[in-house]
Design a protein around this motif. Structure first.
Motif, short mmCIF file in Angstrom:
data_model
loop_
_atom_site.label_atom_id
_atom_site.label_comp_id
_atom_site.label_asym_id
_atom_site.label_seq_id
_atom_site.Cartn_x
_atom_site.Cartn_y
_atom_site.Cartn_z
N CYS A 125 52.07 9.71 -7.79
CA CYS A 125 51.37 8.79 -6.88
C CYS A 125 50.10 9.44 -6.32
O CYS A 125 49.05 8.80 -6.23
CB CYS A 125 52.29 8.39 -5.73
SG CYS A 125 53.63 7.29 -6.20
N THR A 135 46.87 2.36 -2.32
CA THR A 135 46.57 1.65 -3.57
C THR A 135 45.11 1.28 -3.72
O THR A 135 44.75 0.48 -4.55
CB THR A 135 47.42 0.36 -3.65
OG1 THR A 135 47.12 -0.44 -2.51
CG2 THR A 135 48.89 0.68 -3.73
N PHE A 151 55.19 10.49 -13.76
CA PHE A 151 56.03 9.30 -13.65
C PHE A 151 57.06 9.27 -14.78
O PHE A 151 58.23 8.94 -14.56
CB PHE A 151 55.19 8.02 -13.69
CG PHE A 151 54.35 7.77 -12.46
CD1 PHE A 151 54.79 8.12 -11.20
CD2 PHE A 151 53.11 7.18 -12.58
CE1 PHE A 151 54.01 7.89 -10.07
CE2 PHE A 151 52.32 6.93 -11.47
CZ PHE A 151 52.77 7.29 -10.20
N ASN A 164 56.25 2.39 -11.29
CA ASN A 164 54.86 2.87 -11.34
C ASN A 164 54.31 2.90 -12.76
O ASN A 164 53.14 2.56 -12.98
CB ASN A 164 54.76 4.25 -10.69
CG ASN A 164 54.93 4.18 -9.18
OD1 ASN A 164 54.58 3.20 -8.56
ND2 ASN A 164 55.49 5.23 -8.60
N PRO A 166 52.18 5.37 -1.73
CA PRO A 166 50.81 5.69 -2.13
C PRO A 166 49.79 4.70 -1.60
O PRO A 166 50.09 3.54 -1.39
CB PRO A 166 50.86 5.62 -3.66
CG PRO A 166 51.93 4.64 -3.93
CD PRO A 166 52.96 4.84 -2.83
N ALA A 183 49.17 11.77 -13.86
CA ALA A 183 50.05 10.94 -13.04
C ALA A 183 51.10 10.26 -13.92
O ALA A 183 52.30 10.26 -13.61
CB ALA A 183 49.24 9.89 -12.27
N ASN A 185 57.68 11.85 -8.87
CA ASN A 185 57.10 10.55 -8.55
C ASN A 185 56.00 10.67 -7.50
O ASN A 185 54.95 10.05 -7.61
CB ASN A 185 58.18 9.56 -8.09
CG ASN A 185 57.64 8.17 -7.93
OD1 ASN A 185 57.14 7.56 -8.87
ND2 ASN A 185 57.69 7.67 -6.70
N ALA A 186 56.25 11.50 -6.47
CA ALA A 186 55.25 11.68 -5.41
C ALA A 186 53.97 12.29 -5.97
O ALA A 186 52.87 11.83 -5.65
CB ALA A 186 55.82 12.55 -4.29
N GLU A 223 61.50 4.05 -8.81
CA GLU A 223 60.11 3.95 -8.35
C GLU A 223 59.15 4.41 -9.44
O GLU A 223 58.11 3.81 -9.65
CB GLU A 223 59.91 4.76 -7.08
CG GLU A 223 60.54 4.13 -5.86
CD GLU A 223 60.26 4.94 -4.60
OE1 GLU A 223 59.11 5.40 -4.43
OE2 GLU A 223 61.18 5.10 -3.80
N ARG A 251 47.57 9.66 -9.18
CA ARG A 251 47.11 8.33 -9.60
C ARG A 251 46.06 7.78 -8.64
O ARG A 251 45.09 7.14 -9.04
CB ARG A 251 48.29 7.36 -9.68
CG ARG A 251 47.88 5.96 -10.08
CD ARG A 251 49.05 5.01 -10.13
NE ARG A 251 48.61 3.68 -10.52
CZ ARG A 251 49.32 2.60 -10.33
NH1 ARG A 251 50.51 2.67 -9.78
NH2 ARG A 251 48.84 1.43 -10.70
N ASN A 252 46.28 8.03 -7.35
CA ASN A 252 45.41 7.46 -6.33
C ASN A 252 44.38 8.45 -5.79
O ASN A 252 43.53 8.07 -5.00
CB ASN A 252 46.25 6.91 -5.19
CG ASN A 252 47.11 5.77 -5.65
OD1 ASN A 252 46.60 4.70 -5.97
ND2 ASN A 252 48.41 5.98 -5.74
#
Length: 138
Positions: free
Chosen positions: A92, A8, A111, A125, A6, A107, A88-89, A121, A95-96
């Motif tokens: 990410c 950041t 997670f 996160n 991701p 997000a 997870n993807a 991961e 989240r971003n």
């Protein structure tokens, strides 16, 4: 195998469409189109691994023209089918705000779904979000 890393930081505020350009592997190729066509058949049949791979192809322009919206749709389909790397993807991405609006609460939920399956991961996160008070109550 593609590993989702991701972005950041935010380049344009709440929606980081400019940051999505970081994930551009060049676009359409004959081999990529053939691979995407095969994956599409499998993805429509409900195969989470194929949904995940197809989503990554569109999200990153790996062998196909970039279409972050379609990519995210297939990644969410794989996540909804319980595939922890997809969960997870998606976490990410949300989240971003890569190619979409930031949604920290959603997000975190993705997670947590991945973390329940032992996804390291995703566990990291979650810890990072709490450590940085990034959209969560510490």
């Amino acid at each position: 195998t593609f590993v989702f890393v991701p972005v950041t930081f935010s380049l344009t505020g709440p929606s980081t469409d400019a940051a999505a350009e970081v994930f551009d592997f060049g676009g359409e190729t004959k081999e990529g189109l053939q691979r995407a066509a095969q994956l599409l058949i499998e993805a429509k049949a409900g195969k989470p691994d194929s949904q995940f791979q197809l989503g990554l192809m569109y999200f990153t322009a790996e062998g196909v023209n970039k279409d972050a919206s379609t990519g995210l749709e297939w990644l969410i389909a794989a996540a909804n089918n319980g595939l922890s790397p997809a969960q997870n993807a998606v976490g990410c991405i949300l989240r971003n705000g890569v190619g979409t609006q930031i949604d920290k609460a959603q997000a975190l939920q993705w997670f947590k779904e991945a973390a329940k399956q032992g996804d390291l991961e995703a566990q990291y996160n979650i810890g990072e979000m709490y450590d940085e008070a990034d959209g969560v109550d510490a």
